[in-house]
Design an enzyme around this catalytic site. Structure first.
Site, mmCIF file in Angstrom:
data_model
loop_
_atom_site.group_PDB
_atom_site.id
_atom_site.type_symbol
_atom_site.label_atom_id
_atom_site.label_comp_id
_atom_site.label_asym_id
_atom_site.label_seq_id
_atom_site.Cartn_x
_atom_site.Cartn_y
_atom_site.Cartn_z
ATOM 1 N N GLY A 25 3.999 2.700 2.777
ATOM 2 C CA GLY A 25 5.089 2.096 3.532
ATOM 3 C C GLY A 25 6.305 1.888 2.655
ATOM 4 N N SER A 26 7.099 0.894 3.002
ATOM 5 C CA SER A 26 8.360 0.671 2.319
ATOM 6 C C SER A 26 8.149 0.078 0.930
ATOM 7 C CB SER A 26 9.246 -0.267 3.138
ATOM 8 O OG SER A 26 8.745 -1.589 3.107
ATOM 9 N N THR A 27 9.125 0.307 0.061
ATOM 10 C CA THR A 27 9.059 -0.250 -1.284
ATOM 11 C C THR A 27 9.094 -1.770 -1.249
ATOM 12 O OG1 THR A 27 10.032 1.726 -2.278
ATOM 13 C CG2 THR A 27 10.244 -0.323 -3.514
ATOM 14 N N GLU A 50 1.855 3.839 -2.106
ATOM 15 C CA GLU A 50 2.662 5.042 -1.895
ATOM 16 C C GLU A 50 3.874 4.591 -1.100
ATOM 17 O OE1 GLU A 50 4.658 7.712 -0.406
ATOM 18 O OE2 GLU A 50 3.018 8.029 1.011
ATOM 19 N N CYS A 57 8.846 9.975 3.673
ATOM 20 C CA CYS A 57 9.129 9.461 2.338
ATOM 21 C C CYS A 57 9.454 10.587 1.361
ATOM 22 C CB CYS A 57 7.956 8.635 1.827
ATOM 23 S SG CYS A 57 6.372 9.509 1.838
ATOM 24 N N LYS A 110 -5.525 -1.227 8.812
ATOM 25 C CA LYS A 110 -4.498 -1.819 9.664
ATOM 26 C C LYS A 110 -3.426 -0.775 9.938
ATOM 27 C CE LYS A 110 -0.672 -3.918 9.020
ATOM 28 N NZ LYS A 110 0.074 -3.398 10.206
ATOM 29 N N ALA A 167 7.956 -3.835 1.090
ATOM 30 C CA ALA A 167 6.629 -4.341 1.459
ATOM 31 C C ALA A 167 5.626 -4.103 0.344
ATOM 32 C CB ALA A 167 6.166 -3.676 2.750
ATOM 33 N N GLY A 168 5.752 -2.965 -0.343
ATOM 34 C CA GLY A 168 4.851 -2.663 -1.449
ATOM 35 C C GLY A 168 4.956 -3.671 -2.576
ATOM 36 N N GLU A 213 17.080 4.729 0.635
ATOM 37 C CA GLU A 213 16.284 5.516 1.574
ATOM 38 C C GLU A 213 16.750 5.226 2.997
ATOM 39 O OE1 GLU A 213 11.684 6.848 1.931
ATOM 40 O OE2 GLU A 213 12.035 4.696 1.908
#
Length: 486
Positions: free
Chosen positions: A233-235, A255, A289, A181, A237-238, A387
């Site tokens: 992606g972002s923390t 990551e 990142c 995706k 979303a992770g 960030e």
């Protein structure tokens, strides 16, 4: 390939074939620089994701790829890298149009890095010990490594060419099937690249691309036919993805974000270091990142180092990506622009001083933020802790090396970092004290043969090299009969 004419795709690339979508919704892709329509693709819905996963599962169970010898899988990865290089001009122009970096930066930061990791995973697959005999308490055991199964890969928009290669590479090297995706901002290059992997020799059913947003990603994460999720992606979303994977004990690797520190020592060769030091903080318009956005400098050389950084950063001219004079492109969209400019305002309100603010050009969209350098920053300020994902560098003064290391480690993140010194041995010893996944000495880069990943909120697991390959494998022990010897 011309990106002056919008690229309209009416089908989805499922299982290595163009297929009519179930979804009737479309994603429009606009240039971050001009706002012009670049292209349009179907937005995959849950039924489309299901079709992709079913194709991947059927191919995996049939063994059309997982039973292919690792050396042959490696050869396919190398052919894919060669095809990317052959189509370099078209691919870099398309990626540039989608996400705003100059074609030259795409070629350097994404194509070179992407083909590099494909070669690295090919090497790892050929060198890897896929089975071994061990002698233990009960005699001989055969330990074999097998592909984890169907992989769902979700990537960000900031370096999409590199990220696609860094998901396809290990999954395919391991013998997995993969459903990708891409970010809704950058789906066009994913379709093109997936075709190239098929052309390189990946069998039917093994790879699919399902463009979409949050709902598409959730359908992929939640699908019971997916064995592993890999996410960049972002923390925030992770965390959500990890929680959903945890509910079903689905394997995942993440990551995520960073707030990396560049520790500049008192013996730094400033004329040699300043260009790379600045570039490491604002590369890709700061949308990286691994960007070294906290620059820790000895108080004794603070003003000298800042002056050198300002002189270099002032030369990073913002402009249209296809302008040869452009050194830094736009941010991806107006949402990111509002986020970055909000942090700049917050830094000033918190008492930091913007010693450099390069204005963006009055052209196209309003997504322009030039290089910005703050001094007078303390590590408790938002601009030092959160960030920003824009070309904003915070300079933080320290009195001794122990304080510098403490500041570097005083972060919720631990993805990257660097140490800058004329004494390499000293720099390495300091690097060992910093709790972060990768560090550079007098520069920063990601090496395809070495593990890459983060501590703390920067993620779970490692990519690249043998370690990256292993995260797509299961380990199986086969105990031989008592007294058996081969």
């Amino acid at each position: 390939m011309s990106v002056t004419t919008p690229i309209a795709t009416d089908q989805l690339y499922l299982g290595g074939r163009w297929t009519a979508p179930h979804s009737t919704t479309r994603l429009d892709v606009h240039s971050p620089a001009t706002g012009e329509l670049i292209g349009s693709v179907p937005e995959a819905d849950a039924d489309d994701v299901d079709a992709a996963v079913r194709a991947a599962r059927a191919a995996f169970d049939a063994g059309v790829w997982r039973l292919t010898p690792p050396s042959e899988r490696a050869a396919v990865l190398r052919r894919a890298a060669a095809l990317i290089n052959e189509r370099s001009a078209d691919i870099c122009a398309l990626v540039s149009a989608e996400m705003g970096a100059t074609p030259a930066d795409v070629a350097t930061l994404q194509q070179l890095a992407g083909t590099g990791v494909l070669a690295g995973y090919a090497d790892a697959a050929e060198a890897y010990e896929w089975s071994e005999k061990r002698t233990g308490m009960f005699g001989e055991t055969l330990v074999v490594r097998e592909p984890v199964g169907v992989v769902g890969a979700i990537i960000a928009w900031n370096v999409p060419l590199f990220l696609l290669c860094n998901k396809f590479g290990p999954a395919l090297a391991a013998g997995c099937s993969i459903v990708l995706k891409p970010a809704p901002e950058t789906p066009l290059n994913a379709n093109l690249l997936a075709e190239l992997f098929t052309e390189a020799g990946v069998p039917e059913g093994v790879i699919s691309v399902v463009p979409g947003g949050v709902a598409t990603g959730r359908a992929l994460v939640d699908h019971p036919g997916v064995d592993k999720i890999t996410f960049t992606g972002s923390t925030a979303a992770g965390r959500s993805i990890a929680a959903r994977c945890g509910e079903t004990l689905k394997r995942c690797s993440l990551e995520l974000g960073g707030k990396s520190a560049a520790i500049v020592l008192d013996d730094v060769d400033l004329p040699a270091a300043a260009p790379m030091l600045v570039f490491s903080g604002i590369l890709n318009a700061g949308q990286a990142c691994v960007a070294q956005t906290r620059v820790l400098v000895p108080r004794s050389r603070h003003d000298e180092i800042v002056a050198a950084m300002v002189d270099v950063a002032a030369g990073f001219t913002p402009g249209l990506p296809d302008d040869p004079e452009t050194k830094i492109g736009p941010l991806i969209n107006d949402k990111q622009f509002e986020k970055v400019t909000g942090y700049i305002a917050r830094g000033k309100a918190d008492g930091a001083t913007a010693v450099l603010e390069v204005p963006g050009p009055a052209i196209g969209t309003e997504n322009w933020v030039g290089p910005t350098i703050f001094t007078g920053v303390t590590n408790d300020m938002a601009i030092a802790r959160e960030e920003i994902f824009g070309p904003v560098i915070s300079v933080i003064a320290y009195d001794d090396v122990d304080e510098a290391v403490a500041i570097a480690n005083d972060s919720d993140y631990g993805l990257a970092g660097s140490v800058w010194s004329a004494d390499i041995d000293r720099a390495v010893e300091i690097a060992k004290r910093v709790r972060t996944g990768t560090l550079g000495i007098n520069w920063y880069a990601i090496d395809p043969a070495s593990p890459f990943g983060g501590y703390k909120n920067s993620g779970i697991g490692r990519e690249n090299g043998r370690e990256g390959l292993e995260s797509y494998l299961e380990h199986k022990s086969i105990l031989m009969p008592l007294g058996y010897t081969s």
